[in-house]
Design an enzyme around this catalytic site. Structure first.
Site, short mmCIF file in Angstrom:
data_model
loop_
_atom_site.label_atom_id
_atom_site.label_comp_id
_atom_site.label_asym_id
_atom_site.label_seq_id
_atom_site.Cartn_x
_atom_site.Cartn_y
_atom_site.Cartn_z
N ASP A 138 65.54 21.80 -109.25
CA ASP A 138 66.10 20.53 -108.80
C ASP A 138 67.38 20.73 -108.00
OD1 ASP A 138 64.32 18.61 -109.42
OD2 ASP A 138 65.33 17.89 -111.22
N ASP A 292 62.55 24.89 -120.95
CA ASP A 292 63.82 24.74 -120.25
C ASP A 292 64.20 26.10 -119.69
OD1 ASP A 292 63.94 22.13 -120.95
OD2 ASP A 292 65.43 22.38 -122.54
N ASP A 450 61.43 13.46 -123.51
CA ASP A 450 60.53 14.16 -124.42
C ASP A 450 60.16 13.28 -125.62
OD1 ASP A 450 63.20 14.26 -125.08
OD2 ASP A 450 63.28 16.39 -125.50
O1 LIG Z 1 67.85 16.48 -113.19
C1 LIG Z 1 67.54 17.36 -113.98
C2 LIG Z 1 68.25 17.59 -115.16
C3 LIG Z 1 67.85 18.62 -116.01
N1 LIG Z 1 66.78 19.39 -115.70
C4 LIG Z 1 66.39 20.49 -116.62
O2 LIG Z 1 66.15 19.99 -117.90
C5 LIG Z 1 66.33 21.02 -118.85
C6 LIG Z 1 67.08 20.52 -120.05
O3 LIG Z 1 68.39 20.23 -119.71
P1 LIG Z 1 69.63 20.72 -120.54
O4 LIG Z 1 70.82 20.41 -119.74
O5 LIG Z 1 69.44 22.09 -121.03
O6 LIG Z 1 69.61 19.68 -121.71
P2 LIG Z 1 69.57 19.91 -123.27
O7 LIG Z 1 70.33 18.81 -123.87
O8 LIG Z 1 69.93 21.27 -123.68
O9 LIG Z 1 68.01 19.67 -123.49
C7 LIG Z 1 67.40 19.01 -124.56
O10 LIG Z 1 67.31 17.60 -124.35
C8 LIG Z 1 66.59 17.18 -123.18
C9 LIG Z 1 66.50 15.68 -123.19
O11 LIG Z 1 67.75 15.11 -123.15
C10 LIG Z 1 65.20 17.80 -123.18
O12 LIG Z 1 64.58 17.52 -121.95
C11 LIG Z 1 65.30 19.28 -123.34
O13 LIG Z 1 64.04 19.89 -123.34
C12 LIG Z 1 66.01 19.59 -124.63
O14 LIG Z 1 66.10 21.00 -124.82
C13 LIG Z 1 67.04 22.16 -118.14
O15 LIG Z 1 66.14 23.22 -117.96
C14 LIG Z 1 67.45 21.53 -116.84
O16 LIG Z 1 67.47 22.47 -115.81
C15 LIG Z 1 66.07 19.17 -114.54
O17 LIG Z 1 65.12 19.88 -114.25
N2 LIG Z 1 66.47 18.17 -113.71
MN LIG Z 2 69.28 23.12 -123.00
#
Ligand SMILES: O=c1ccn([C@@H]2O[C@H](COP(=O)(O)OP(=O)(O)O[C@H]3O[C@H](CO)[C@@H](O)[C@H](O)[C@H]3O)[C@@H](O)[C@H]2O)c(=O)[nH]1
Ligand SMILES: [Mn+2]
Length: 737
Positions: A138, A292, A450
């Site tokens: 992204d 992720d 999710d």
């Molecule tokens: O516009 C965006 C924003 C995030 N991501 C991806 O989404 C994933 C999760 O983002 P992260 O910042 O790591 O969020 P976390 O809070 O750690 O993630 C948890 O919470 C998210 C929901 O809020 C779920 O989607 C994730 O799977 C879960 O691990 C990462 O690989 C990002 O690169 C995108 O592809 N596009």
């Molecule tokens: Mn994460």
């Protein structure tokens, strides 16, 4: 005829079932007495305490009881599962898998980490021609694309090495940093080989990091589509790979969807839907592994483990996904921030697995593609209706009916036709006037895409299963400082409340579509941020203000009702402690979880819930701030010794420090008052409450008063909080007088 041996078995944890249900019954009875006590006071003719105070405390207790009651659904029927991958059919009969990896921000998500995830997915123990790895970027960053090319080049060495020696740690970075990696071979040929691969890895790492230093990050909000199949580039290699080691490589595709500032992109959910469409016309595998970018594959057999469920004819027709727990490689023994999410991954998901299955948890799941296409593929044959749903692409519509089309892109660049088609599918206008994100694909309703998508799948009658064996299948990077943790908590708080306060509220939308217990679980999940933050704010301020003013809110120690309150308090603590101990934790784990629950409730979950309410009022727009995955050395040091890191935004610090000051003042002056006036009997419960809050959160007191290091609470934050507490005290006392 003998039926074939089962691919998996499920055990109900009978002991837990008995303990949980018995405890729930006793606790329920006590809550009944509490409600009677509070309610009957309201009916009295003369009252010593302002009615509003009584009502607020009563409301808090009711909310806490309600969320507690919802939580009993997790404990109703916990199960655990075992799989037998060796009983799976031959490799040529296994279904294909598309792996989706998402990355969004090359600054917060360093390319080398992302590429390690890509490499680990490529090295899964699964037939290479049935594995297709897609990376969604992204950020639209040249650094990431370059990283992919380098990763593909290194994969040519890494994959044969892993297969030849049956390496278990298939993520190279993790493998080379392990002290006792799978070196049981001990033989010299292996050691020589390992050394060579290590050199190759270091070179790869250097190329990727150098590109980060030299390259540009790209514009994440405004860029056109780039879709590229990454092919093995052998030019410039002086050494050739042994003939015997030449292995087929999984298909590797880089996808950066088009982004424009004036279009909604729906964050990760939007990215996943683009991957669904693009992969649909390329490999169209019936199963998808979602990851992720920071969550690498740690056990090569996870795909086979998942297939033990997906290929079981008894459950496969309704099974949407197999969820594995999120585990993290960088959590230490203190785990002061509850980075493990122990209660979710060790208790709640197992409980839901005993009903209709766990929540979709964003990463580490194997999902059936068909389940994301709603029922349209079966029931609708009218092409124009399909186009209204899935958009205009004929190729995509054709792909809906074929369960699996052997990808024709392997080995060579895909055709111009396919290139053009995928470009259309990844453009930001493709979803206009279609049902993407509303009925098909990953749903857009909430930033916790999710949870919401999983909930709707369960509502439609799909099921899921949960598997949590000894060796974690996936390992991610946990947040190890308070600021990142609370930012993440705020997003979740908001995402979960989005679901709770929408027309899909699980408590209203759920019961007619799934079992009551399952709806209660989803209800708990979508309401806990809101339903804990309100009562915790109340109970961290009102009893304290009353204590300062000599007003008693709880029964006297000598009255029988005191036993009811004490029982509820002790019973809740003991049940939590029992769960912690039975899942391998200690008394410290228990304390840490109590503490982080209080801290998150009064900060992150409070802000998150308010964010949703503001969004509902149209005063705010949805946002998704990716969690920072870059570790700061000093912060890591503090984390390593289990010390709280208060280098945190004052938005989070001020509420918690103010509440601490208020509780300290209440305890001190309350004590003096008790000694002077002698009414300890009446105020004992409130003294105890403040004392409990202070003991659990002693780390904050230390951060304010004792510590001198950089991670302490800054003087400015303390001053600001003092002003805030004085205001609280002042207005509180005026109201109480
Ligand atoms: O516009 C965006 C924003 C995030 N991501 C991806 O989404 C994933 C999760 O983002 P992260 O910042 O790591 O969020 P976390 O809070 O750690 O993630 C948890 O919470 C998210 C929901 O809020 C779920 O989607 C994730 O799977 C879960 O691990 C990462 O690989 C990002 O690169 C995108 O592809 N596009
Ligand atoms: Mn994460």
């Amino acid at each position: 005829m003998d039926s074939p041996l089962p691919l998996h078995v499920c055990h109900v944890n009978n002991l837990s079932v008995i303990i949980n249900r018995l405890h729930a019954l006793l606790h329920c009875i006590a809550i009944g007495f509490l409600i009677y006590y509070r309610a009957s006071y309201l009916l009295q003719e003369t009252r010593a305490i302002p009615i509003i105070l009584w009502l607020l405390v009563f409301a808090s207790e009711l909310l806490l009881s309600f969320i507690w009651l919802l939580g009993r659904a997790y404990l109703w029927r916990p199960v655990s599962r075992t799989v037998f991958p060796e009983r799976l059919p031959e490799d040529d009969k296994l279904p294909a898998i598309d792996v989706f990896i998402c990355t969004a921000d090359p600054e917060k998500e360093p390319a080398i980490g992302v590429m390690n995830t890509v490499l680990s997915a490529m090295a899964l123990d699964y037939p290479a021609d049935k594995l297709h790895v897609y990376l969604s970027d992204d950020g639209g960053s040249p650094i990431t694309l370059h990283g992919m090319r380098e990763a593909c080049r290194f994969a040519k060495w890494w994959l044969p090495f892993c297969r030849r020696y049956g390496i278990k740690t298939i993520c190279p970075q993790a493998y080379f940093s392990e002290a006792d990696s799978d070196d049981y071979f001990g033989d010299s040929e292996f050691m020589v080989e390992k050394k060579k691969i290590k050199e190759k890895y270091e070179m790869f790492e250097e190329h990727v990091t150098k590109a980060v230093e030299d390259g540009e990050y790209g514009n994440s909000q405004n860029h056109s589509t780039i879709i590229e199949q990454i092919i093995q580039d052998t030019s410039g290699e002086s050494e050739t790979i042994r003939q015997a080691d030449l292995v087929e490589m999984p298909l590797l595709i880089y996808v950066s969807r088009e982004k424009r500032p004036d279009h909604l992109h729906h964050f990760k959910a939007g990215a996943l839907n683009v991957l669904l469409r693009v992969s649909g016309v390329i490999s169209n595998s019936p199963y998808i592994l979602g990851l992720d970018c920071d969550m690498y594959c740690n056990d090569p057999t996870s795909a086979r483990q998942a297939m033990c469920f997906h290929l079981d004819p008894k459950i496969s027709s309704s099974l949407a996904f197999v969820q594995f727990p999120q585990k993290f490689h960088n959590i230490n023994k203190y785990d002061i921030y509850d980075g493990r999410f122990r209660s979710a991954y060790c208790v709640q998901w197992q409980g839901m697995d005993g009903l209709k299955g766990p929540v979709l948890s964003g990463t580490g799941y194997y999902i059936k593609r068909e389940s994301l296409y709603a029922d349209f593929t079966h029931t609708v044959n009218d092409i124009s209706e399909l186009k209204d749903t899935f958009g205009k692409s004929n190729v995509l519509i054709n792909s809906l009916h074929q369960s699996y089309k052997q990808n024709n892109a392997n080995g060579e660049n895909f055709s111009n036709v396919l290139q053009e088609e995928t470009g259309v599918l990844a453009s930001c206008s493709y979803e206009h006037q279609t049902k993407w994100g509303e009925e098909v694909g990953i749903l857009y309703q909430s930033v916790s895409e999710d949870l919401f998508t999983g909930f709707i799948l369960h509502c439609k009658g799909w099921t899921s299963t949960y598997l949590t064996p000894f060796r974690p299948q996936f390992l991610g990077t946990s947040t190890t400082n308070l600021n990142d943790l609370l930012i993440q908590g705020t997003r979740w708080g908001s995402g979960l409340t989005d679901v709770g306060l929408s027309r899909f509220c699980p408590l209203l939308y759920g019961p007619s579509r799934m079992s009551l217990l399952q709806s209660m679980c989803y209800g708990e999940l979508s309401f806990f941020p809101l339903l804990y933050c309100l009562p915790l704010w109340c109970l961290a301020t009102l009893p304290q203000l009353c204590l300062l003013n000599g007003i008693s809110l709880y029964p006297e120690v000598s009255s029988p009702s005191f036993i009811v309150f004490s029982f509820i308090f002790i019973s809740a603590i003991c049940k939590h402690l029992q769960e912690v101990i039975s899942t391998g934790g200690s008394i410290y784990t228990w304390r840490n979880e109590q503490r982080i629950w209080m801290i998150k409730s009064v900060t992150a979950h409070f802000y998150g819930s308010m964010d949703t309410i503001l969004k509902l009022l149209g005063l705010r727009k949805a946002s998704f701030l990716p969690t920072n995955k870059v570790l700061d050395k000093e912060q890591v040091k503090r984390y390593e010794i289990g010390q709280f890191d208060f280098q945190t935004s004052s938005m989070f610090l001020v509420p918690m420090v103010s509440l601490m000051i208020l509780n300290m003042a209440a305890l001190l002056f309350g004590f003096i008052r008790i000694i002077a006036v002698g009414n300890w009997d009446k105020l004992f419960a409130q003294v105890l409450l403040s004392l409990y809050i202070l003991i659990i959160n002693f780390a904050i007191v230390e951060g304010m008063i004792v510590r001198k290091d950089k991670g302490r609470i800054s003087t400015s934050a303390i001053l600001l909080s003092s002003v805030f507490s004085v205001i609280l005290l002042f207005f509180g006392s005026i109201i109480l007088m």
